[in-house]
Write an enzyme that holds these catalytic residues in place. Structure first.
Site, PDB file in Angstrom:
ATOM      1  N   HIS A 125      -3.892  19.900 -31.408  1.00 58.68           N
ATOM      2  CA  HIS A 125      -3.193  19.171 -30.222  1.00 58.68           C
ATOM      3  C   HIS A 125      -1.916  18.759 -30.518  1.00 58.68           C
ATOM      4  O   HIS A 125      -1.063  17.438 -30.821  1.00 58.68           O
ATOM      5  CB  HIS A 125      -4.562  17.692 -30.227  1.00 58.68           C
ATOM      6  CG  HIS A 125      -4.334  17.217 -28.332  1.00 58.68           C
ATOM      7  ND1 HIS A 125      -3.110  16.367 -27.937  1.00 58.68           N
ATOM      8  CD2 HIS A 125      -4.707  17.577 -27.173  1.00 58.68           C
ATOM      9  CE1 HIS A 125      -3.496  16.148 -26.580  1.00 58.68           C
ATOM     10  NE2 HIS A 125      -4.253  16.563 -26.519  1.00 58.68           N
ATOM     11  N   GLU A 155      -3.866  24.578 -25.826  1.00 60.05           N
ATOM     12  CA  GLU A 155      -4.828  23.774 -27.007  1.00 60.05           C
ATOM     13  C   GLU A 155      -5.711  25.576 -26.922  1.00 60.05           C
ATOM     14  O   GLU A 155      -6.512  25.285 -26.331  1.00 60.05           O
ATOM     15  CB  GLU A 155      -5.829  22.755 -26.721  1.00 60.05           C
ATOM     16  CG  GLU A 155      -5.168  21.400 -26.258  1.00 60.05           C
ATOM     17  CD  GLU A 155      -6.102  20.249 -26.255  1.00 60.05           C
ATOM     18  OE1 GLU A 155      -6.878  20.238 -26.489  1.00 60.05           O
ATOM     19  OE2 GLU A 155      -5.484  20.213 -24.733  1.00 60.05           O
TER      20      GLU A 155
END
Length: 384
Positions: free
Chosen positions: A189, A343
């Site tokens: 992330h 992501e």
């Protein structure tokens, strides 16, 4: 099976395991044209330097100079700056899923208790990983998940980060279930700004050019960003990045695309690779991002079948950028659209949508192959 793996863990080199005594200790790896720094807390990327068009190193990821601020952030606004998220990244509707007839309930830590985000109250991002290997070009973290947050069964995960000439950063995350069938979907992330805040245009990602050539479809969500089950087509919409486009060109049209009363992107794009490739092939760049301010370009190669794209729609100018990103006389803060999260992962909430046929990529057992999240980040200079 569990006993065998626990015996293996027990015989990990004592010196390597001892390195986890300080979860905020920095580990820096370097190669020509790139250096990256990580901490065991969340197996987290804190800095990543690559050279710009002038040959000057620029830090292109967001985070904190004071590593203890990551803990303070997690206890307050919880922005997930740079860690691995899991055991199941992104959202799970109602915090509930059923695997082989067994229903699990995970803490619903998002949208006032209506869904689970990034693994529950204390996900992988807040765990202290163990460093089992570190040298000048790579570092490997280890985590034993003892059914954290109510997920079924125990699993072990190794995350290896490496850098090489290119310049390239590679992330390889391997998870092995030790007993019960369980969903596994991990993701890095990372908050990016390839403009590195070097000038006004580089202070946001609105002028970044983004292309996702194989993202012709996306997963439709409701007003709290939970999938409805519908697969949408990007053609003719503000979500179409199959050709190069500045992120800011259509962003004002992205109303409620990132949730109720929100303008911006926070969407799961499906990667429809061509027939000459394959659903998990890593031979093609699935995303290209670039900034005119620095001339830095990023190409991503991954075995994952989806990309979650978030354009920092809710950042509000209260978090200062790192000292390495302060280029003016006054302090620079992260404004709205000041960054982008990319992501690589599998289809969001796929465990609650069997009609999508994603179980083989999200449900793992002691008899299955391990869960592998592979992503390679290649950097270059525009026009070179």
């Amino acid at each position: 099976m569990l006993v065998r793996y626990l015996i293996f863990i027990a015989f990990l080199p004592i010196a390597a395991v001892a390195q986890n005594a300080d979860p905020l200790q920095k580990y820096t790896i370097t190669a020509p044209g790139i250096n990256a720094t990580f901490i065991p807390y969340g197996a987290r990327l804190t800095n990543l330097y690559v050279n710009d068009k002038n040959g000057d190193p620029q830090d292109v990821v967001l985070g904190y100079d004071n590593v203890s601020d990551y803990i303070r952030n997690d206890e307050t606004v919880h922005t997930y700056f740079g860690p691995i998220v899991g055991r199941y990244a992104n959202r799970i509707k109602n915090g509930t899923f059923t695997v082989q007839g067994v229903t699990s309930h995970i803490p619903q830590n998002d949208n006032m208790g209506h869904d689970t985000l990034h693994g529950g109250q204390i996900g992988y991002d807040q765990r202290n990983w163990t460093v089992v290997s570190a040298n000048t070009t790579s570092v490997t973290f280890f985590l034993l998940d003892r059914a954290y947050e109510g997920f079924p069964g125990n699993i072990i995960t190794f995350a290896t980060y490496s850098v090489s000439a290119g310049p390239t950063w590679t992330s390889r995350i391997v998870s092995i279930p030790l007993d019960e069938p369980t969903p596994i979907m991990l993701a890095n992330h990372v908050y990016w700004n390839l403009g590195a805040f070097v000038d006004k245009a580089g202070g946001t990602i609105l002028n970044h050019t983004l292309q996702m050539p194989y993202a012709a479809h996306y997963i439709e969500v409701d007003n709290i960003e939970v999938p409805t089950g519908v697969i949408g087509t990007v053609d003719g919409t503000f979500l179409d990045f199959t050709s190069p486009k500045q992120i800011g060109r259509d962003i004002e049209s992205a109303i409620s695309s990132c949730g109720y009363n929100c303008t911006g992107y926070d969407n799961a794009f499906i990667l429809d690779r061509p027939r000459c490739s394959g659903p998990e092939a890593t031979d093609l760049s699935i995303l290209t991002l670039s900034s005119e301010s620095t001339g830095i370009q990023l190409d991503i190669y991954t075995n994952q079948q989806s990309l979650q794209i978030y354009t920092c729609d809710n950042t509000d100018g209260t978090i200062p950028v790192k000292q390495s990103q302060q280029h003016g006389e006054n302090t620079t803060y992260v404004e709205q659209y000041g960054c982008i999260v990319i992501e690589p992962q599998q289809w969001i909430d796929g465990i609650n949508h069997p009609e999508w046929g994603q179980d083989q990529y999200q449900i793992y057992t002691v008899d299955s192959q391990p869960a592998v999240m592979f992503a390679r980040y290649d950097f270059s200079i525009l026009g070179q």
